[in-house]
Design a protein around this motif. Structure first.
Motif, mmCIF file in Angstrom:
data_model
loop_
_atom_site.group_PDB
_atom_site.id
_atom_site.type_symbol
_atom_site.label_atom_id
_atom_site.label_comp_id
_atom_site.label_asym_id
_atom_site.label_seq_id
_atom_site.Cartn_x
_atom_site.Cartn_y
_atom_site.Cartn_z
ATOM 1 N N ARG A 1 42.519 34.480 41.290
ATOM 2 C CA ARG A 1 41.376 34.834 40.446
ATOM 3 C C ARG A 1 41.792 35.794 39.329
ATOM 4 N N THR B 1 38.635 40.272 49.825
ATOM 5 C CA THR B 1 39.037 38.987 49.251
ATOM 6 C C THR B 1 40.369 38.547 49.843
ATOM 7 N N VAL C 1 41.233 43.762 49.474
ATOM 8 C CA VAL C 1 41.807 42.471 49.855
ATOM 9 C C VAL C 1 42.004 42.440 51.366
ATOM 10 N N GLU D 1 43.511 34.180 47.128
ATOM 11 C CA GLU D 1 42.372 34.044 46.220
ATOM 12 C C GLU D 1 42.328 35.194 45.220
ATOM 13 N N ALA D 2 42.638 36.409 45.694
ATOM 14 C CA ALA D 2 42.606 37.590 44.822
ATOM 15 C C ALA D 2 43.595 37.441 43.675
ATOM 16 N N VAL E 1 38.756 42.332 41.335
ATOM 17 C CA VAL E 1 38.875 42.379 42.797
ATOM 18 C C VAL E 1 38.918 43.840 43.222
ATOM 19 N N ASP F 1 40.046 30.645 52.239
ATOM 20 C CA ASP F 1 39.143 31.642 52.783
ATOM 21 C C ASP F 1 39.430 31.790 54.268
#
Length: 432
Positions: free
Chosen positions: A30, A22, A297, A26-27, A294, A8
């Motif tokens: 996920r 995001t 980003v 992480e995007a 998502v 993050d």
């Protein structure tokens, strides 16, 4: 493709209209976890059409390669024990009983005190277990004088030393290269099982867009995204299916995306994914009932990205500006297509270089800076082109690749060593 471990950002990145952006890592993580994407099917192809395909099962050899003991050097086939004790001062004497040409099957055997002339690649006669190099022997009449002892199997390629019968010659998941296709020929494998190429529907969104080579009027823009994306899909091992241009109509966008997913394994759209008045792709996705994993980003360029799933099939919605489209494709579409094509892991082609100038950045975003590579005084330098200007295609044609500025950095310094992600493994680097 290599993606840094997701983190993050220290600052909560935002963009007009998005509640939260995001982080890139992480995007992707996920999306891959939620989708659980994998190979779309298996098919059998002839060996000479398998280049670039991904093996769906291990290739096990039915033969030994080579299938016989053969000479690795020019010289004489001998029994190693007949040479023991030989020196230049006390040579051993062996009778020459024949000669074996390359490609010839020996019709005699080697007995104690005998030798046979042969060339590199010749089959060893039965009874021989070593090759005496030609420089260590002197012909004398029908004999040779041996000036050096050789151990058993010296300079012999033994049967099965390359590949043994029953051995796995090529493993499942391998992207077949030229040498791998050569191995198929070597072991006599006429066809192999490979993962099917995923069909990827491609759609461009925007009432202002026109096809290439259409007369361009004020207010219209040539759609370069679609042809570029289709080429990149082929490069990833997919089969692009063109669904053309759709105007700014959410219902029509949804209808065309639904049509694409009926016959394809995945869909990629360009444009219309931001939060402006004419950005309708997300509305179309909701109308279709897609799960939007998502939307937005923390990336520059390429923040307006949507990653969605409908009936288990991925939909990747890319931004419209060409530079942003291409970088976002490499970050999100490429790894998904490769998974559908059966590729398990992939490392992006990279080179190390030193920055020729400072690169500023904004906390909370991962910046992707287009760079040109030059070699100056033996040092590979990365010359930054620009961070902004995602609609300027020339910054991509002039670039060899891009560098990443992490979310927690406010820039990279001149002279700092960086990793350049190449757009192609064949990028020509200039010399300054």
């Amino acid at each position: 493709m290599h993606i840094d471990p997701p983190r993050d950002p220290p600052v909560d990145a935002r963009w007009v209209g998005f509640r939260r952006l995001t982080p890139v890592g992480e995007a992707l993580r996920r999306f891959l976890e939620v989708g659980g994407f994998g190979p779309v099917g298996v098919e059998e192809v002839p060996w000479d059409e398998s280049y670039g395909r991904v093996l769906a099962s291990d290739v096990i050899s039915d033969v030994d390669v080579p299938g016989f003991h053969r000479a690795a050097m020019d010289g004489y086939a001998v029994r190693a024990e007949d040479t023991f004790g030989a020196t230049p001062e006390t040579p051993r004497k062996l009778r020459v009983v024949g000669r074996v040409a390359v490609g010839e099957r020996p019709n005699f055997s080697i007995k104690p005190g005998e030798a046979a002339e042969l060339a590199t690649g010749s089959a060893l006669p039965e009874g021989a277990n070593a090759v005496l190099r030609v420089e260590y022997a002197k012909p004398v009449g029908g004999y040779i004088l041996v000036y050096q002892a050789v151990p058993p199997w010296r300079d012999v390629n033994r049967a099965g030393c390359d590949v043994r019968r029953g051995e796995v010659a090529l493993r499942r998941g391998r992207v077949l290269r030229a040498q791998d296709v050569g191995m198929l020929a070597l072991i006599g494998r006429r066809s192999v099982q490979v993962y099917r190429r995923p069909r990827v529907g491609v759609l461009a969104v925007g009432s202002e867009l026109v096809d290439a080579f259409t007369p361009v009027e004020v207010g219209t823009v040539v759609d370069v995204d679609r042809p570029m994306i289709e080429l990149l899909i082929r490069d990833c091992g997919g089969l692009p299916v063109d669904y053309g241009i759709v105007g700014d109509d959410a219902s029509e966008v949804g209808r065309r995306l639904g049509e694409a997913l009926e016959s394809c394994d995945m869909a990629v759209s360009t444009g219309g994914v931001s939060v402006g008045k004419a950005d309708l792709v997300v509305d179309a996705l909701r109308m279709l009932g897609a799960r939007i994993v998502v939307h937005g980003v923390a990336s520059r360029p390429g923040s307006p990205v949507a990653l969605s799933i409908l009936n288990g099939k991925p939909i990747i919605s890319l931004p419209g500006p060409p530079a942003a489209t291409l970088i976002a494709f490499h970050l999100f579409a490429r790894p998904v297509i490769r998974r559908l094509a059966g590729v398990r892991t992939e490392v992006w082609p990279c080179v190390r270089a030193r920055l020729s100038a400072r690169v500023p950045s904004k906390l909370g975003y991962r910046d992707y800076v287009r760079v040109r590579l030059v070699v100056r005084d033996g040092v590979v330098l990365a010359e930054p082109l620009r961070v902004t200007g995602s609609g300027i295609l020339s910054t991509m044609t002039e670039a060899h690749g891009f560098i990443e500025v992490p979310e927690d950095r406010e820039g990279l310094e001149e002279g700092e060593e960086v990793q350049v992600h190449l757009f192609s493994p064949h990028e020509p680097i200039g010399v300054a």
